[in-house]
Design a protein around this motif. Structure first.
Motif, PDB file in Angstrom:
ATOM      1  N   ALA A 350       0.823  -1.204   0.000  1.00 53.91           N
ATOM      2  CA  ALA A 350       0.000   0.000   0.000  1.00 53.91           C
ATOM      3  C   ALA A 350       0.859   1.257   0.000  1.00 53.91           C
ATOM      4  CB  ALA A 350      -0.922  -0.006   1.225  1.00 53.91           C
ATOM      5  N   ALA A 351       1.942   1.242   0.782  1.00 52.27           N
ATOM      6  CA  ALA A 351       2.823   2.407   0.829  1.00 52.27           C
ATOM      7  C   ALA A 351       3.521   2.630  -0.508  1.00 52.27           C
ATOM      8  CB  ALA A 351       3.862   2.224   1.941  1.00 52.27           C
ATOM      9  N   ALA A 352       3.898   1.539  -1.175  1.00 48.11           N
ATOM     10  CA  ALA A 352       4.579   1.662  -2.466  1.00 48.11           C
ATOM     11  C   ALA A 352       3.662   2.304  -3.509  1.00 48.11           C
ATOM     12  CB  ALA A 352       5.045   0.291  -2.945  1.00 48.11           C
ATOM     13  N   VAL A 353       2.382   1.958  -3.473  1.00 47.90           N
ATOM     14  CA  VAL A 353       1.432   2.541  -4.426  1.00 47.90           C
ATOM     15  C   VAL A 353       1.337   4.047  -4.237  1.00 47.90           C
ATOM     16  CG1 VAL A 353      -1.006   2.653  -5.074  1.00 47.90           C
ATOM     17  CG2 VAL A 353       0.099   0.432  -4.735  1.00 47.90           C
ATOM     18  N   THR A 354       1.176   4.490  -2.993  1.00 50.30           N
ATOM     19  CA  THR A 354       1.051   5.936  -2.755  1.00 50.30           C
ATOM     20  C   THR A 354       2.357   6.662  -3.039  1.00 50.30           C
ATOM     21  OG1 THR A 354       1.557   5.589  -0.417  1.00 50.30           O
ATOM     22  CG2 THR A 354      -0.761   5.649  -1.030  1.00 50.30           C
ATOM     23  N   TYR A 355       3.486   6.004  -2.761  1.00 49.19           N
ATOM     24  CA  TYR A 355       4.774   6.634  -3.068  1.00 49.19           C
ATOM     25  C   TYR A 355       4.908   6.826  -4.578  1.00 49.19           C
ATOM     26  CZ  TYR A 355       9.785   7.593  -2.983  1.00 49.19           C
ATOM     27  OH  TYR A 355      11.017   8.188  -3.128  1.00 49.19           O
TER      28      TYR A 355
END
Length: 366
Positions: A350-355
């Protein structure tokens, strides 16, 4: 039914044992002694029925240990230490004695090798299977007692970790300055914690109100004795609760014949314990969301910027996700490693998507 494995020549002491047999039997003996100690330690922290059950389990492990002592004979040697799992379980039992230890004991019983070992009796193999179910029942009691508040705590911590890491990384990747990232992270922490607390309060309060509304009125049972035997509405109670007309009539007649018995079983405290209290769930959710959401902000609180802050925040959150995932796995009786890795993959994904989105928006705006 006779136990075919009890006729193995090694049980009669004719000397056909091998050094590998002796080594294996000694390991089994050490593990049985360690497990008996675990159940004894757990029993010392319990009262009533749970204490009796745990002591009975300890006695059963003692019988298994005696089997290996008899088989070893003069080769029994000095007492050995159990494997690292048994020793770790014993250490936890002495210091904590809670549902975590029962969950670990459940997994330990499920790993028994007796079913495939010719030197263990069929009864011993069956015992181990039943022990796993007994411990599962005891662990379930403990899980039910803390599941409401614990559920809110775990969900709150994970939501805080993942959502705030995603927020911080997304804003940072878009080109915002360190001060903006810090303010956004702290704002996300407070907003999310309040939202989680409010949501858990409403959810748990609603669940408890539904339970209360569905619990029969105990005073209704007092009216049974005053009903007209030939014409009464007691059968309607059972029909309203899902019984077929004939079954409802028969049950009503049975109740009238035994006046004073409850119309239907009353609700139990376990129903409420499973959901916890509304304020307890709300407070746990607020605190754990806030503690989880604070972790991604820590590097920025200490003045870190750029890729160093991103990597530090990601590393800290990864450790926290692994810990919460492993804890959930232990309580649920599943592999803590599997749960930890799954939690880590979901959170970092999830963090990679927003990054990535932040990078895209940053380039677009630029």
């Amino acid at each position: 039914m006779s136990d075919d494995r009890s006729t193995d020549p090694r049980l009669s002491g004719n000397g056909s044992r091998t050094p590998a047999d002796v080594k294996r039997w000694r390991r089994y003996l050490a593990d049985e002694r360690a497990e008996a100690g675990v159940y004894t330690d757990l029993a010392s922290r319990r009262t009533g029925e749970e204490r009796d059950i745990l002591l009975a389990l300890a006695d059963a492990e003692g019988r298994h240990a005696q089997h290996w002592i008899d088989l070893l004979g003069d080769d029994v040697g000095r007492p050995q230490r159990g494997d690292w799992r048994s020793r770790g379980l014993a250490w936890l039992a002495r210091r904590f004695g809670g549902v975590f230890v029962l969950a670990l004991a459940q997994r330990a019983e499920g790993r028994s090798e007796y079913a495939a070992d010719v030197d263990a009796t069929d009864a011993m193999a069956a015992d181990e299977q039943i022990h796993a179910e007994v411990v599962r029942g005891l662990a379930t009691r403990g899980r039910n007692r803390l599941s409401g508040t614990f559920r809110a705590a775990v969900f709150g911590a994970n939501d805080g970790l993942v959502s705030n890491l995603a927020l911080v990384l997304g804003i940072g990747a878009a080109g915002a300055g360190a001060a903006t990232v810090l303010i956004s992270g702290l704002t996300g922490l407070l907003a999310g914690a309040l939202s989680m607390a409010a949501g858990e309060f409403v959810s748990v309060r609603s669940q408890r109100e539904l339970l209360d509304a569905s619990t029969p009125d105990p005073e209704a049972s007092a009216a049974v004795g005053r009903l007209d035997v030939d014409a009464n509405e007691l059968a309607l109670v059972y029909r309203a609760r899902g019984m077929a007309p004939e079954e409802a009539e028969a049950h009503a007649a049975e109740m009238l014949a035994a006046t004073g018995r409850p119309i239907v079983p009353a609700g139990t405290d376990d129903d409420h314990e499973t959901h916890g209290t509304a304020w307890g769930a709300a407070w746990s959710s607020f605190c754990f969301f806030a503690s989880g959401a604070l972790i991604p902000v820590v590097p920025y609180l200490f003045g870190m910027t750029g890729i160093a802050a991103v990597l530090t925040a990601t590393g800290l959150v990864s450790v926290a996700l692994i810990l919460t995932g492993a804890t959930t796995g232990l309580l649920s009786g599943t592999s803590p490693v599997t749960r930890a890795l799954r939690q880590l993959a979901i959170g970092l994904g999830a963090a990679a998507v927003t990054y990535g989105l932040g990078l895209v928006f940053g380039v677009t705006v630029g």
